[in-house]
Design a protein around this motif. Sequence first.
Motif, PDB file in Angstrom:
ATOM      1  N   LYS A 134      56.299   3.734  93.620  1.00 28.69           N
ATOM      2  CA  LYS A 134      56.836   2.381  93.759  1.00 28.69           C
ATOM      3  C   LYS A 134      57.457   1.931  92.440  1.00 28.69           C
ATOM      4  N   LEU A 135      56.754   2.231  91.328  1.00 32.45           N
ATOM      5  CA  LEU A 135      57.253   1.848  90.010  1.00 32.45           C
ATOM      6  C   LEU A 135      58.568   2.562  89.699  1.00 32.45           C
ATOM      7  N   ASP A 136      58.603   3.874  89.980  1.00 35.28           N
ATOM      8  CA  ASP A 136      59.838   4.640  89.760  1.00 35.28           C
ATOM      9  C   ASP A 136      60.993   4.021  90.542  1.00 35.28           C
ATOM     10  N   GLU A 137      60.697   3.644  91.793  1.00 35.72           N
ATOM     11  CA  GLU A 137      61.769   3.086  92.613  1.00 35.72           C
ATOM     12  C   GLU A 137      62.230   1.742  92.064  1.00 35.72           C
ATOM     13  N   LEU A 138      61.279   0.921  91.604  1.00 40.85           N
ATOM     14  CA  LEU A 138      61.651  -0.385  91.048  1.00 40.85           C
ATOM     15  C   LEU A 138      62.525  -0.226  89.801  1.00 40.85           C
ATOM     16  N   VAL A 139      62.196   0.766  88.974  1.00 37.74           N
ATOM     17  CA  VAL A 139      63.008   1.012  87.776  1.00 37.74           C
ATOM     18  C   VAL A 139      64.414   1.455  88.184  1.00 37.74           C
ATOM     19  N   GLU A 140      64.480   2.364  89.150  1.00 35.80           N
ATOM     20  CA  GLU A 140      65.786   2.840  89.626  1.00 35.80           C
ATOM     21  C   GLU A 140      66.611   1.673  90.180  1.00 35.80           C
ATOM     22  N   LEU A 141      65.969   0.849  91.024  1.00 34.14           N
ATOM     23  CA  LEU A 141      66.679  -0.280  91.634  1.00 34.14           C
ATOM     24  C   LEU A 141      67.108  -1.304  90.588  1.00 34.14           C
ATOM     25  N   SER A 142      66.282  -1.472  89.576  1.00 40.48           N
ATOM     26  CA  SER A 142      66.606  -2.430  88.529  1.00 40.48           C
ATOM     27  C   SER A 142      67.844  -1.978  87.749  1.00 40.48           C
ATOM     28  N   ILE A 143      67.930  -0.673  87.475  1.00 42.31           N
ATOM     29  CA  ILE A 143      69.112  -0.138  86.774  1.00 42.31           C
ATOM     30  C   ILE A 143      70.354  -0.280  87.667  1.00 42.31           C
ATOM     31  N   TYR A 152      62.455  -9.528  94.357  1.00 43.63           N
ATOM     32  CA  TYR A 152      61.699  -8.307  94.626  1.00 43.63           C
ATOM     33  C   TYR A 152      61.648  -7.390  93.398  1.00 43.63           C
ATOM     34  N   VAL A 153      62.813  -7.160  92.785  1.00 40.40           N
ATOM     35  CA  VAL A 153      62.902  -6.151  91.718  1.00 40.40           C
ATOM     36  C   VAL A 153      62.522  -6.708  90.350  1.00 40.40           C
ATOM     37  N   HIS A 154      63.034  -7.884  90.017  1.00 42.40           N
ATOM     38  CA  HIS A 154      62.788  -8.402  88.663  1.00 42.40           C
ATOM     39  C   HIS A 154      61.551  -9.277  88.555  1.00 42.40           C
ATOM     40  N   VAL A 174      66.045  -5.848 101.556  1.00 43.43           N
ATOM     41  CA  VAL A 174      65.860  -5.035 100.341  1.00 43.43           C
ATOM     42  C   VAL A 174      66.360  -3.608 100.585  1.00 43.43           C
ATOM     43  N   LYS A 175      66.060  -3.057 101.768  1.00 43.07           N
ATOM     44  CA  LYS A 175      66.530  -1.702 102.103  1.00 43.07           C
ATOM     45  C   LYS A 175      68.056  -1.653 102.128  1.00 43.07           C
ATOM     46  N   ARG A 176      68.668  -2.671 102.756  1.00 42.00           N
ATOM     47  CA  ARG A 176      70.138  -2.700 102.840  1.00 42.00           C
ATOM     48  C   ARG A 176      70.767  -2.815 101.454  1.00 42.00           C
ATOM     49  N   CYS A 177      70.191  -3.688 100.619  1.00 44.44           N
ATOM     50  CA  CYS A 177      70.702  -3.835  99.248  1.00 44.44           C
ATOM     51  C   CYS A 177      70.585  -2.515  98.484  1.00 44.44           C
ATOM     52  N   SER A 178      69.432  -1.860  98.629  1.00 40.37           N
ATOM     53  CA  SER A 178      69.218  -0.599  97.902  1.00 40.37           C
ATOM     54  C   SER A 178      70.278   0.415  98.311  1.00 40.37           C
ATOM     55  N   LYS A 179      70.535   0.491  99.612  1.00 46.15           N
ATOM     56  CA  LYS A 179      71.547   1.438 100.098  1.00 46.15           C
ATOM     57  C   LYS A 179      72.935   1.073  99.560  1.00 46.15           C
ATOM     58  N   GLU A 180      73.244  -0.226  99.592  1.00 44.09           N
ATOM     59  CA  GLU A 180      74.556  -0.688  99.116  1.00 44.09           C
ATOM     60  C   GLU A 180      74.735  -0.320  97.635  1.00 44.09           C
ATOM     61  N   LEU A 181      73.705  -0.564  96.831  1.00 44.08           N
ATOM     62  CA  LEU A 181      73.798  -0.274  95.395  1.00 44.08           C
ATOM     63  C   LEU A 181      73.912   1.234  95.154  1.00 44.08           C
ATOM     64  N   ARG A 182      73.149   2.030  95.939  1.00 44.89           N
ATOM     65  CA  ARG A 182      73.238   3.494  95.768  1.00 44.89           C
ATOM     66  C   ARG A 182      74.613   4.005  96.197  1.00 44.89           C
ATOM     67  N   ASP A 183      75.189   3.382  97.207  1.00 41.81           N
ATOM     68  CA  ASP A 183      76.545   3.770  97.635  1.00 41.81           C
ATOM     69  C   ASP A 183      77.568   3.503  96.528  1.00 41.81           C
ATOM     70  N   TYR A 184      77.423   2.345  95.872  1.00 42.33           N
ATOM     71  CA  TYR A 184      78.346   2.054  94.760  1.00 42.33           C
ATOM     72  C   TYR A 184      78.233   3.126  93.688  1.00 42.33           C
TER      73      TYR A 184
END
Lengths: 124, 124
Positions: free
Chosen positions: B10-19, B39-41, B64-74
């Motif tokens: 969970k921590l790893d994912e939060l760091v990834e999402l934060s970046i 959620y992230v900050h 949160v899932k949709r945002c994560s996907k959108e950010l990873r797509d970018y």
Amino acid sequence: MSEKAKAMDKLDELVELSILYDFYGELLSEHKKRVFEEYVHNDLSLSEIAELNGISRQGVYDLVKRCSKELRDYESKLKLISKFDTVKDKLLQIKELISKPTSSNRDNLQEEITTLADDILKEL
Amino acid sequence: MSEKAKAMDKLDELVELSILYDFYGELLSEHKKRVFEEYVHNDLSLSEIAELNGISRQGVYDLVKRCSKELRDYESKLKLISKFDTVKDKLLQIKELISKPTSSNRDNLQEEITTLADDILKEL
């Protein structure tokens, strides 16, 4: 506005769009990318692009306008082009500093280059 | 999977999402930005965010899932984070080269730093 001034304006806009496309083009859909490239990079007329893609001239015009707005919106949010300009300028300063037959001493050179490198890191 | 391993994941994912959010957050809508930041900050739970925003816990989870996907797509399209890592590495090399009590001579130093600066320009 004279014909020459109009042609220069068109050229300026194409250069601007081409730079925007270099930075953000990947974010456009495949269809928009194809049409926009034909307009900006291959310098086809709206009528030529319309015929190639089986859409109306007005349809091409609208799509190019929408793409231009989309790309400008990305720049207004991410400012990658503006950041790139700053970073490029600072990298050229580093190259200039390291290339000149040293007027400043080694300590000064180290300080100046370190500051520029840190400035770039902050900018990104 | 142990509780500790789950917490680390969970921590790893939060760091990834934060970046990802640092680089691409501006491209999310205002509503998504607010919820995602909570959620992230701000490290609020899904239930807390749900209550704050008057939506269901499942609604927050989906967003949160949709945002994560959108950010990873970018990132998969623009690769800014990957480019940033490369540029940062090369800037640190420049700082390292200019800081060490010169073992290499001035000509070598110039060549090495110029090459690194040019590599960065190509990367951007």
